[in-house]
Motif scaffolding. Structure first.
Motif, PDB file in Angstrom:
ATOM      1  N   MET A  13       0.848  -1.190   0.000  1.00  0.00           N
ATOM      2  CA  MET A  13       0.000   0.000   0.000  1.00  0.00           C
ATOM      3  C   MET A  13       0.885   1.242   0.000  1.00  0.00           C
ATOM      4  SD  MET A  13      -3.183  -1.258   0.321  1.00  0.00           S
ATOM      5  CE  MET A  13      -4.196  -0.012   1.110  1.00  0.00           C
ATOM      6  N   THR A  14       0.275   2.373   0.174  1.00  0.00           N
ATOM      7  CA  THR A  14       1.055   3.594   0.027  1.00  0.00           C
ATOM      8  C   THR A  14       1.288   4.259   1.372  1.00  0.00           C
ATOM      9  OG1 THR A  14      -1.001   4.746  -0.337  1.00  0.00           O
ATOM     10  CG2 THR A  14       0.224   4.083  -2.284  1.00  0.00           C
ATOM     11  N   GLY A  15       2.507   4.705   1.578  1.00  0.00           N
ATOM     12  CA  GLY A  15       2.752   5.645   2.643  1.00  0.00           C
ATOM     13  C   GLY A  15       2.858   5.035   4.029  1.00  0.00           C
ATOM     14  N   TYR A  16       3.833   5.498   4.789  1.00  0.00           N
ATOM     15  CA  TYR A  16       4.050   5.015   6.140  1.00  0.00           C
ATOM     16  C   TYR A  16       2.914   5.453   7.047  1.00  0.00           C
ATOM     17  CZ  TYR A  16       6.653   4.145  10.423  1.00  0.00           C
ATOM     18  OH  TYR A  16       7.054   3.695  11.633  1.00  0.00           O
ATOM     19  N   TYR A  17       2.384   6.642   6.816  1.00  0.00           N
ATOM     20  CA  TYR A  17       1.360   7.190   7.693  1.00  0.00           C
ATOM     21  C   TYR A  17      -0.055   6.951   7.182  1.00  0.00           C
ATOM     22  CZ  TYR A  17       5.186   9.558   9.968  1.00  0.00           C
ATOM     23  OH  TYR A  17       6.331   9.821  10.643  1.00  0.00           O
ATOM     24  N   SER A  18      -0.173   6.174   6.096  1.00  0.00           N
ATOM     25  CA  SER A  18      -1.496   5.952   5.536  1.00  0.00           C
ATOM     26  C   SER A  18      -2.348   5.117   6.485  1.00  0.00           C
ATOM     27  CB  SER A  18      -1.363   5.248   4.191  1.00  0.00           C
ATOM     28  OG  SER A  18      -2.573   4.613   3.872  1.00  0.00           O
ATOM     29  N   ILE A  19      -3.460   5.705   6.929  1.00  0.00           N
ATOM     30  CA  ILE A  19      -4.337   5.007   7.868  1.00  0.00           C
ATOM     31  C   ILE A  19      -4.851   3.716   7.245  1.00  0.00           C
ATOM     32  CG2 ILE A  19      -6.571   5.141   9.013  1.00  0.00           C
ATOM     33  CD1 ILE A  19      -4.526   6.696  10.433  1.00  0.00           C
TER      34      ILE A  19
END
Lengths: 179, 240
Positions: A1-7
């Motif tokens: 998925m995308t992004g370390y902070y993606s909920i």
């Protein structure tokens, strides 16, 4: 998925996977509810995806892995057959809130070309249905309510996007009339 | 990430761009030519018609100093013909107007993109929808319904056209693949603005699903590049 902070990525990774321990691990008993005790080899447990993945791919030097992963029930053969038959009738949300996220994470771990194909087809067919509901203002209340309740998180975002853009055009047309 | 607006233009931005289109007006009062940043407008002398930007035409119309003559494609016959075409061809959109022939001497500066083409004046081709058709039709029908022969009928045909074309755009996801695209020739600016977030959403979703397959394919290809072709590697081992 995308992004370390993606909920969404975090929630996807917290979905449970069935797995079987291949080794007896001391002091890991708290995972099955009795702290302090060792976890026996052969124990079946439901672990979150992020933990199960680390344990499954980690190498302890002796060549064997700590545990083996199984396909989650949301991607079992029964579900795949139902998706092949008619993608629109299934309630994906009750299977897994982040169904496609879970699917694509599982495809990273298992080589299952068929699962990938079925998921892609399902997503396309359902996307078309979602678009029709999003553009039809009665959709949210009328006959489509059952289908819309069964959307997974990604499909909900898609529905929202399609609905918002249709609404923006309608708002613009209404503004033309008032000015 | 957290931009308040989705990517792309909003409907009102598209409509703003549409106001740069030239339309034909029939002036009722004299108006000397205006020196504007966007160029000089022609002097308006009744009863000779002239082409001016849509925003100016709307202003004059509101002040009852000019009438707007609708472009030839915005008439009952043309719209009906285009609608028939759309219904007959279930997978393609009706083609955009042909580009004017470019003369070789001025080809470097000849206008080829929508706001600079006279696609909405009375000289425009009657058999094709220009890029800003939906916005222009909505604006004209709202601002100058009395300049149409049958505004209600034209409005209804426009609505039918829009419905037909939007459903085609939505059906386009059927042929989408993770790396593929939809044939969107002839789709107007407002339709792009409306369909953008849905279509990009579908493509993103499909790409996520097939990401691991793509990854595996890439790795295989780079392996093959490093080791030479799979066949040659075996030969090397045989020789050793």
């Amino acid at each position: 998925m995308t992004g370390y902070y993606s909920i969404n990525a975090i929630l996807t990774d917290s979905q449970k996977l069935p797995c079987t321990f291949d080794l007896t691990v001391p002091h890991l008993g708290y995972l099955e509810g009795n702290p302090g005790a060792p976890i026996k080899s052969g124990t079946k447990l439901e672990l979150p995806l992020w933990l199960a993945e680390m344990l499954a791919v980690s190498n302890n030097g002796s060549g064997s892995t700590v545990l083996t992963l199984d396909m989650p029930p949301a991607l079992s053969g029964r579900v795949l057959n139902a998706l092949k038959a008619d993608p629109k009738t299934l309630d994906l949300r009750s299977l897994a809130p982040h169904f496609y996220g879970l699917g694509s994470r599982m495809l990273e771990l298992f080589e299952e070309d068929e699962v990938g194909e079925v998921l892609g087809e399902t997503f396309k067919k359902r996307a078309k249905e979602i678009a029709d509901h999003a553009h039809n203002p009665r959709g949210a209340l009328g006959e489509g309510a059952e289908f819309l309740r069964g959307l997974d998180e990604e499909e909900r975002q898609l529905f929202r996007a399609a609905h918002e853009s249709a609404k923006a055009v309608r708002t613009w047309m209404a503004e033309l009339k008032t000015t | 990430m957290a931009l308040p607006l989705p990517p792309g233009l909003t409907p009102s931005e598209v409509a703003f761009l549409c106001e740069m289109e030239l339309v034909t007006v029939i002036p009722r009062q004299r108006l000397e030519s205006l020196q504007l940043l966007g160029g000089t407008t022609p002097a308006l002398i009744p009863p000779y018609r002239n082409n001016i930007p849509l925003w100016l035409a709307l202003l004059l119309k509101k002040q009852r100093r000019a009438n707007i003559s609708p472009p030839p494609w915005l008439t009952q016959n043309s719209l009906q013909a285009i609608l028939d075409f759309e219904n007959e061809h279930s997978s393609t959109f009706s083609p955009p107007p042909r580009l004017p022939p470019t003369s070789s001497s001025t080809s470097s500066i000849s206008p080829i993109s929508p706001p600079f083409l006279p696609s909405s004046t009375v000289d425009a081709p009657a058999d094709a929808l220009p890029y800003h058709w939906l916005e222009l039709a909505e604006i004209l029908l709202e601002a100058a319904p009395d300049d149409f022969e049958d505004a209600d009928l034209v409005r209804r045909l426009c609505r039918d056209l829009r419905e037909t074309r939007m459903s085609k755009l939505r059906a386009g996801v059927d042929v989408l693949e993770a790396g593929g695209g939809v044939q969107m020739n002839g789709v107007g600016g407002m339709e792009v603005a409306e369909g953008r977030s849905f279509i990009t959403g579908v493509i993103d979703g499909l790409r996520k699903i097939s990401a691991s397959k793509e990854q595996a394919r890439r790795e295989r290809e780079s392996d093959e590049r490093e080791n030479g072709y799979p066949g040659t590697q075996e030969e090397d081992e045989d020789m050793l």
